[in-house]
Write a protein that holds these residues in place. Structure first.
Motif, PDB file in Angstrom:
ATOM      1  N   MET A 101      30.294 -10.325 -31.145  1.00 13.42           N
ATOM      2  CA  MET A 101      29.989  -9.901 -32.502  1.00 13.42           C
ATOM      3  C   MET A 101      28.584  -9.311 -32.556  1.00 13.42           C
ATOM      4  O   MET A 101      27.697  -9.744 -31.840  1.00 13.42           O
ATOM      5  CB  MET A 101      30.104 -11.070 -33.471  1.00 13.42           C
ATOM      6  CG  MET A 101      31.525 -11.535 -33.717  1.00 13.42           C
ATOM      7  SD  MET A 101      31.614 -12.779 -35.007  1.00 13.42           S
ATOM      8  CE  MET A 101      32.330 -11.818 -36.309  1.00 13.42           C
ATOM      9  N   THR A 102      28.434  -8.346 -33.426  1.00 13.40           N
ATOM     10  CA  THR A 102      27.154  -7.697 -33.638  1.00 13.40           C
ATOM     11  C   THR A 102      26.600  -8.167 -34.971  1.00 13.40           C
ATOM     12  O   THR A 102      27.338  -8.258 -35.944  1.00 13.40           O
ATOM     13  CB  THR A 102      27.331  -6.167 -33.666  1.00 13.40           C
ATOM     14  OG1 THR A 102      27.978  -5.763 -32.461  1.00 13.40           O
ATOM     15  CG2 THR A 102      25.996  -5.465 -33.781  1.00 13.40           C
ATOM     16  N   SER A 103      25.309  -8.446 -35.012  1.00 14.79           N
ATOM     17  CA  SER A 103      24.719  -8.969 -36.237  1.00 14.79           C
ATOM     18  C   SER A 103      23.774  -7.950 -36.868  1.00 14.79           C
ATOM     19  O   SER A 103      22.939  -7.363 -36.182  1.00 14.79           O
ATOM     20  CB  SER A 103      23.954 -10.254 -35.924  1.00 14.79           C
ATOM     21  OG  SER A 103      23.371 -10.764 -37.087  1.00 14.79           O
ATOM     22  N   TYR A 104      23.945  -7.728 -38.145  1.00 16.29           N
ATOM     23  CA  TYR A 104      23.050  -6.882 -38.932  1.00 16.29           C
ATOM     24  C   TYR A 104      22.436  -7.758 -40.007  1.00 16.29           C
ATOM     25  O   TYR A 104      23.140  -8.524 -40.678  1.00 16.29           O
ATOM     26  CB  TYR A 104      23.816  -5.711 -39.556  1.00 16.29           C
ATOM     27  CG  TYR A 104      24.428  -4.793 -38.527  1.00 16.29           C
ATOM     28  CD1 TYR A 104      23.675  -3.779 -37.946  1.00 16.29           C
ATOM     29  CD2 TYR A 104      25.739  -4.956 -38.107  1.00 16.29           C
ATOM     30  CE1 TYR A 104      24.221  -2.939 -36.978  1.00 16.29           C
ATOM     31  CE2 TYR A 104      26.298  -4.126 -37.142  1.00 16.29           C
ATOM     32  CZ  TYR A 104      25.525  -3.120 -36.582  1.00 16.29           C
ATOM     33  OH  TYR A 104      26.075  -2.304 -35.623  1.00 16.29           O
ATOM     34  N   ASP A 105      21.132  -7.641 -40.189  1.00 11.76           N
ATOM     35  CA  ASP A 105      20.380  -8.500 -41.102  1.00 11.76           C
ATOM     36  C   ASP A 105      20.862  -8.350 -42.541  1.00 11.76           C
ATOM     37  O   ASP A 105      21.088  -7.234 -43.011  1.00 11.76           O
ATOM     38  CB  ASP A 105      18.890  -8.149 -41.003  1.00 11.76           C
ATOM     39  CG  ASP A 105      18.024  -9.171 -41.692  1.00 11.76           C
ATOM     40  OD1 ASP A 105      18.038  -9.212 -42.939  1.00 11.76           O
ATOM     41  OD2 ASP A 105      17.347  -9.932 -40.988  1.00 11.76           O
ATOM     42  N   ASP A 106      20.991  -9.477 -43.232  1.00 12.70           N
ATOM     43  CA  ASP A 106      21.432  -9.489 -44.632  1.00 12.70           C
ATOM     44  C   ASP A 106      20.534  -8.664 -45.547  1.00 12.70           C
ATOM     45  O   ASP A 106      20.970  -8.208 -46.602  1.00 12.70           O
ATOM     46  CB  ASP A 106      21.489 -10.929 -45.164  1.00 12.70           C
ATOM     47  CG  ASP A 106      22.750 -11.664 -44.760  1.00 12.70           C
ATOM     48  OD1 ASP A 106      23.706 -11.009 -44.292  1.00 12.70           O
ATOM     49  OD2 ASP A 106      22.787 -12.900 -44.917  1.00 12.70           O
ATOM     50  N   ALA A 107      19.261  -8.490 -45.178  1.00 15.00           N
ATOM     51  CA  ALA A 107      18.324  -7.765 -46.036  1.00 15.00           C
ATOM     52  C   ALA A 107      18.518  -6.250 -45.960  1.00 15.00           C
ATOM     53  O   ALA A 107      18.048  -5.521 -46.833  1.00 15.00           O
ATOM     54  CB  ALA A 107      16.892  -8.122 -45.659  1.00 15.00           C
ATOM     55  N   LEU A 108      19.212  -5.767 -44.926  1.00 17.40           N
ATOM     56  CA  LEU A 108      19.444  -4.320 -44.791  1.00 17.40           C
ATOM     57  C   LEU A 108      20.408  -3.821 -45.859  1.00 17.40           C
ATOM     58  O   LEU A 108      21.318  -4.539 -46.269  1.00 17.40           O
ATOM     59  CB  LEU A 108      20.049  -4.003 -43.430  1.00 17.40           C
ATOM     60  CG  LEU A 108      19.170  -4.106 -42.199  1.00 17.40           C
ATOM     61  CD1 LEU A 108      20.018  -3.916 -40.944  1.00 17.40           C
ATOM     62  CD2 LEU A 108      18.060  -3.075 -42.251  1.00 17.40           C
ATOM     63  N   SER A 109      20.213  -2.581 -46.263  1.00 15.16           N
ATOM     64  CA  SER A 109      21.235  -1.942 -47.098  1.00 15.16           C
ATOM     65  C   SER A 109      22.403  -1.591 -46.191  1.00 15.16           C
ATOM     66  O   SER A 109      22.245  -1.453 -44.968  1.00 15.16           O
ATOM     67  CB  SER A 109      20.690  -0.679 -47.762  1.00 15.16           C
ATOM     68  OG  SER A 109      20.490   0.331 -46.794  1.00 15.16           O
ATOM     69  N   LEU A 110      23.566  -1.430 -46.776  1.00 14.58           N
ATOM     70  CA  LEU A 110      24.734  -1.030 -46.006  1.00 14.58           C
ATOM     71  C   LEU A 110      24.483   0.323 -45.339  1.00 14.58           C
ATOM     72  O   LEU A 110      24.869   0.547 -44.192  1.00 14.58           O
ATOM     73  CB  LEU A 110      25.954  -0.981 -46.921  1.00 14.58           C
ATOM     74  CG  LEU A 110      27.315  -0.835 -46.289  1.00 14.58           C
ATOM     75  CD1 LEU A 110      27.566  -1.867 -45.201  1.00 14.58           C
ATOM     76  CD2 LEU A 110      28.402  -0.951 -47.364  1.00 14.58           C
ATOM     77  N   ARG A 111      23.794   1.214 -46.028  1.00 14.61           N
ATOM     78  CA  ARG A 111      23.479   2.544 -45.485  1.00 14.61           C
ATOM     79  C   ARG A 111      22.608   2.419 -44.229  1.00 14.61           C
ATOM     80  O   ARG A 111      22.895   3.028 -43.202  1.00 14.61           O
ATOM     81  CB  ARG A 111      22.751   3.377 -46.541  1.00 14.61           C
ATOM     82  CG  ARG A 111      22.482   4.808 -46.127  1.00 14.61           C
ATOM     83  CD  ARG A 111      21.556   5.519 -47.125  1.00 14.61           C
ATOM     84  NE  ARG A 111      21.942   5.359 -48.501  1.00 14.61           N
ATOM     85  CZ  ARG A 111      22.845   6.109 -49.134  1.00 14.61           C
ATOM     86  NH1 ARG A 111      23.470   7.077 -48.486  1.00 14.61           N
ATOM     87  NH2 ARG A 111      23.120   5.897 -50.403  1.00 14.61           N
ATOM     88  N   ALA A 112      21.559   1.607 -44.281  1.00 15.58           N
ATOM     89  CA  ALA A 112      20.654   1.434 -43.137  1.00 15.58           C
ATOM     90  C   ALA A 112      21.375   0.774 -41.966  1.00 15.58           C
ATOM     91  O   ALA A 112      21.187   1.168 -40.812  1.00 15.58           O
ATOM     92  CB  ALA A 112      19.436   0.615 -43.545  1.00 15.58           C
ATOM     93  N   ALA A 113      22.209  -0.204 -42.256  1.00 16.03           N
ATOM     94  CA  ALA A 113      22.967  -0.876 -41.191  1.00 16.03           C
ATOM     95  C   ALA A 113      23.962   0.089 -40.561  1.00 16.03           C
ATOM     96  O   ALA A 113      24.168   0.067 -39.341  1.00 16.03           O
ATOM     97  CB  ALA A 113      23.679  -2.101 -41.751  1.00 16.03           C
ATOM     98  N   ARG A 114      24.565   0.969 -41.366  1.00 15.48           N
ATOM     99  CA  ARG A 114      25.515   1.946 -40.840  1.00 15.48           C
ATOM    100  C   ARG A 114      24.812   2.933 -39.901  1.00 15.48           C
ATOM    101  O   ARG A 114      25.354   3.307 -38.859  1.00 15.48           O
ATOM    102  CB  ARG A 114      26.202   2.689 -41.978  1.00 15.48           C
ATOM    103  CG  ARG A 114      27.284   3.659 -41.493  1.00 15.48           C
ATOM    104  CD  ARG A 114      27.812   4.509 -42.601  1.00 15.48           C
ATOM    105  NE  ARG A 114      26.739   5.370 -43.114  1.00 15.48           N
ATOM    106  CZ  ARG A 114      26.925   6.294 -44.041  1.00 15.48           C
ATOM    107  NH1 ARG A 114      28.114   6.472 -44.573  1.00 15.48           N
ATOM    108  NH2 ARG A 114      25.918   7.027 -44.457  1.00 15.48           N
ATOM    109  N   VAL A 115      23.592   3.337 -40.238  1.00 15.44           N
ATOM    110  CA  VAL A 115      22.809   4.220 -39.356  1.00 15.44           C
ATOM    111  C   VAL A 115      22.625   3.548 -38.004  1.00 15.44           C
ATOM    112  O   VAL A 115      22.809   4.165 -36.951  1.00 15.44           O
ATOM    113  CB  VAL A 115      21.445   4.572 -40.003  1.00 15.44           C
ATOM    114  CG1 VAL A 115      20.498   5.212 -38.991  1.00 15.44           C
ATOM    115  CG2 VAL A 115      21.638   5.483 -41.206  1.00 15.44           C
TER     116      VAL A 115
END
Length: 196
Positions: free
Chosen positions: A1-15
């Protein structure tokens, strides 16, 4: 699994997701063909408008769930999307059924089942509007809205109805895969028979 920080916007995480998977800045959405490798075999299929419409949400689902883009990750997200419902996205239903079958064939039946069970207890974005408001939402907020902030469900606590629905969807997935295989292999079989 890959983890993206909860504080990121969906747009920033998608980048970051596009960059980490070498999909290009645009996610490959304008490409005419989708190119994959199934083990050592290269494979391609048309990048239809229906597929692009679905994959925009599918990519966001990778980000919010943490499922990666390996064979097992695609099988997991396919099962999760099937269980949480693909709404009117026919391309998503079909591609996710294929992904589930690949997961089984690759020996990841347990992962497919766990992801399906998680999908039965959460929601996805297929009924959402794909717009700036969605893309600007913080991951933590979105995960909570979709029910993904809760702990993973325990397999031993699966309901009988979960097992029945899973069996039904697996039947559809394998029937679709066998039918597709027959359509593509029939000309080969006819050619071999003609040569004997």
């Amino acid at each position: 699994m890959t983890s993206y920080d909860d504080a990121l916007s969906l747009r920033a995480a998608r980048v970051r997701y596009f960059r980490d998977n070498a999909f290009g800045d645009d996610g490959g959405y304008p490409a005419k063909w989708v190119k994959l490798k199934l083990g050592p075999l290269p494979f391609a299929f048309p990048n239809s408008a229906a597929r692009v419409r679905a994959v925009r949400f599918h990519d966001l689902h990778h980000v919010v769930t943490g499922y990666d883009t390996s064979v097992v990750g695609e099988a997991e997200i396919g099962a999760w999307e099937i269980a949480s419902g693909c709404a009117g996205f026919v391309a998503a239903w079909i591609l996710n059924f294929y992904a589930m079958v690949l997961g089984f064939l690759a020996g990841h039946a347990g992962a497919v089942w766990r992801a399906f069970l998680r999908g039965r207890q959460t929601r996805n974005l297929y009924r959402s509007s794909y717009d700036d408001r969605l893309l600007d939402t913080r991951l933590g907020v979105l995960r909570a809205q979709l029910g993904l902030a809760r702990a993973q469900p325990e397999v031993g606590r699966a309901k009988f109805s979960d097992r029945v629905v899973f069996a039904g969807y697996c039947g559809v997935a394998f029937a679709l895969s066998l039918t597709t295989s027959a359509v593509f292999l029939a000309p080969l079989w006819i050619g071999i028979r003609a040569l004997s």
